[in-house]
Design a protein around this motif. Structure first.
Motif, PDB file in Angstrom:
ATOM      1  N   GLU A  80      -3.926   7.974  -4.189  1.00  0.00           N
ATOM      2  CA  GLU A  80      -2.257   8.792  -4.058  1.00  0.00           C
ATOM      3  C   GLU A  80      -2.065   8.284  -4.418  1.00  0.00           C
ATOM      4  OE1 GLU A  80       1.039   9.439  -0.699  1.00  0.00           O
ATOM      5  OE2 GLU A  80      -1.738   9.798  -0.335  1.00  0.00           O
ATOM      6  N   ARG A  88      -8.387   4.590  -2.062  1.00  0.00           N
ATOM      7  CA  ARG A  88      -7.273   5.636  -1.096  1.00  0.00           C
ATOM      8  C   ARG A  88      -6.074   5.495  -1.277  1.00  0.00           C
ATOM      9  NH1 ARG A  88      -5.432   5.636   5.131  1.00  0.00           N
ATOM     10  NH2 ARG A  88      -4.173   7.543   4.817  1.00  0.00           N
ATOM     11  N   ASP A  89      -5.543   3.647  -1.319  1.00  0.00           N
ATOM     12  CA  ASP A  89      -4.201   4.056  -1.877  1.00  0.00           C
ATOM     13  C   ASP A  89      -3.966   4.569  -3.221  1.00  0.00           C
ATOM     14  OD1 ASP A  89      -2.701   3.077   0.089  1.00  0.00           O
ATOM     15  OD2 ASP A  89      -4.086   1.097   0.146  1.00  0.00           O
ATOM     16  N   ARG A  99       0.889  -0.927   0.132  1.00  0.00           N
ATOM     17  CA  ARG A  99      -0.355  -0.216   0.049  1.00  0.00           C
ATOM     18  C   ARG A  99       0.887   1.554  -0.052  1.00  0.00           C
ATOM     19  NH1 ARG A  99      -4.780  -0.306   4.654  1.00  0.00           N
ATOM     20  NH2 ARG A  99      -5.348   1.959   2.935  1.00  0.00           N
ATOM     21  N   PRO A 124       5.093   9.729   2.756  1.00  0.00           N
ATOM     22  CA  PRO A 124       5.126  10.617   1.589  1.00  0.00           C
ATOM     23  C   PRO A 124       6.741  11.071   1.253  1.00  0.00           C
ATOM     24  CG  PRO A 124       4.481  11.864   3.213  1.00  0.00           C
ATOM     25  CD  PRO A 124       4.987  10.194   3.668  1.00  0.00           C
ATOM     26  N   THR A 127       0.087   3.989   0.636  1.00  0.00           N
ATOM     27  CA  THR A 127       0.057   5.319   1.810  1.00  0.00           C
ATOM     28  C   THR A 127       0.480   4.628   3.131  1.00  0.00           C
ATOM     29  OG1 THR A 127      -2.154   4.122   2.172  1.00  0.00           O
ATOM     30  CG2 THR A 127      -2.600   6.041   1.066  1.00  0.00           C
TER      31      THR A 127
END
Length: 361
Positions: free
Chosen positions: A304, A300-301, A276, A282, A278
């Protein structure tokens, strides 16, 4: 360009899928959820890098997935088997039952990293930290028992507290430390084609990260030598998470952020693999110019990835949940254009594969 054939086009099985091996002088991010074939496909890419380039590789391997990288499968063609047999591939094990064992020298760590291992804060534990800062820990003089005895007998309360902390945490009992013997960093310095660090067998949860820290700190300290190395980190979320869970993890994350930001010009290139995005810090993820994406269901991933890798068409990313096992999207510096690939077969023996459930006898 150095063409590496890593499989076939997903929409045209008779056409080879090629990426540019020369573009691994950029940081690479590789991801896919559990069951997508991520680790198998990563092995295919590494094999092609070994066959098509002279780039030295160091692998941080927490699941023993690459410990058999020197062993070819029975169905591999004789010429390929011979080529792999000629490669200098060295594997170091964290399990005490296997040789050669993975060792590093505690005294080679920076004071900041030694303090992180001992959970020392330079402000909150200022006296003990200062005592650590001024200790003689040279490798030719270091002896574990004598070191602790000297601290206890020093008459200095700060040194005595430091000795009790080290003893209570059993830091010097970790099997990782070599105490005057050779360190894996000595082998990395030789730049064989591959060094695999099988870090999954250590008993203390911080030992794999401390082993990585020893290697990465050493590489960074010697960065001005500009000796290229591809640093492959499988299960990278255990080494550079967004929010570190321990002082060792925080120090390791900081080192990886530095390599991600500045390592390219010194020939230190990261190849990060995880389930993943996330779960990766970052400041590390944002420095990656190559993307390998396998099946990913998490919105969500995917959001990103779309945010970080803006060069990938959103429509292609949205297809990720439909990827079959072994299919991957390659995009970025190492691919002229984003391409969906059916990853080819492994040439070497895969370690750490899933165990089967056996029928009752």
């Amino acid at each position: 360009m150095i063409p590496l054939t890593i499989g076939s086009k997903a929409d045209a099985p008779d056409r080879p899928a090629v990426i540019d091996g020369s573009r691994f002088n950029r940081h690479t991010f590789w991801c896919g959820q559990s069951g997508s074939g991520k680790t198998y496909a990563l092995g295919v890419v590494l094999e092609q890098l070994l066959l098509g380039t002279d780039l030295p590789v160091a692998v941080l391997d927490p699941n023993a997935d690459f410990v058999h990288l020197a062993e070819t499968r029975d169905d591999v063609e004789p010429d390929l088997r011979e080529r792999f047999a000629g490669l200098d591939i060295r594997v170091f094990h964290s399990s005490t039952a296997q040789e050669p064992q993975l060792h590093a020298r505690y005294v080679d760590l920076s004071v900041r990293s030694q303090a992180a291992v001992g959970r020392l804060d330079p402000i909150g534990d200022e006296e003990e930290y200062n005592a650590l800062l001024h200790l003689d820990k040279s490798s030719n003089a270091f002896d574990r028992d004598a070191f602790l005895r000297a601290l206890a007998a020093s008459g200095d309360p700060a040194r005595q507290r430091l000795g009790r902390r080290i003893d209570n945490l059993e830091i010097l009992e970790w099997p990782l430390w070599s105490f005057g013997r050779s360190s894996v960093v000595d082998t990395v310095d030789e730049r064989p084609r591959v060094v695999v660090l099988d870090v999954g067998g250590f008993s203390h949860p911080s030992e794999p990260q401390a082993a990585a820290l020893c290697v990465l700190e050493h590489l960074w300290e010697h960065r001005m030598e500009r000796r290229p190395l591809l640093i492959v980190i499988d299960e990278a979320h255990n080494f550079c998470p967004p929010v570190p869970r321990s002082s060792v993890e925080a120090q390791l994350t900081e080192q990886l952020i530095q390599i991600a930001a500045e390592g390219r010009k010194f020939g230190l290139w990261l190849f990060l693999s995880t389930q993943r995005p996330t779960k990766i810090h970052p400041n590390v993820l944002s420095q990656c110019d190559n993307l390998g994406l396998m099946r990913m269901n998490s919105p969500r991933d995917l959001a990103e990835i779309a945010d970080v890798f803006g060069f990938v068409p959103v429509a292609m990313l949205e297809e990720s949940p439909t990827f079959r096992k072994g299919e991957a999207l390659f995009a970025g510096a190492f691919s002229d254009e984003p391409q969906l690939v059916r990853v080819g077969r492994r040439l070497t023996v895969e370690g750490g594969s899933d165990l089967a459930v056996l029928a009752a006898g």
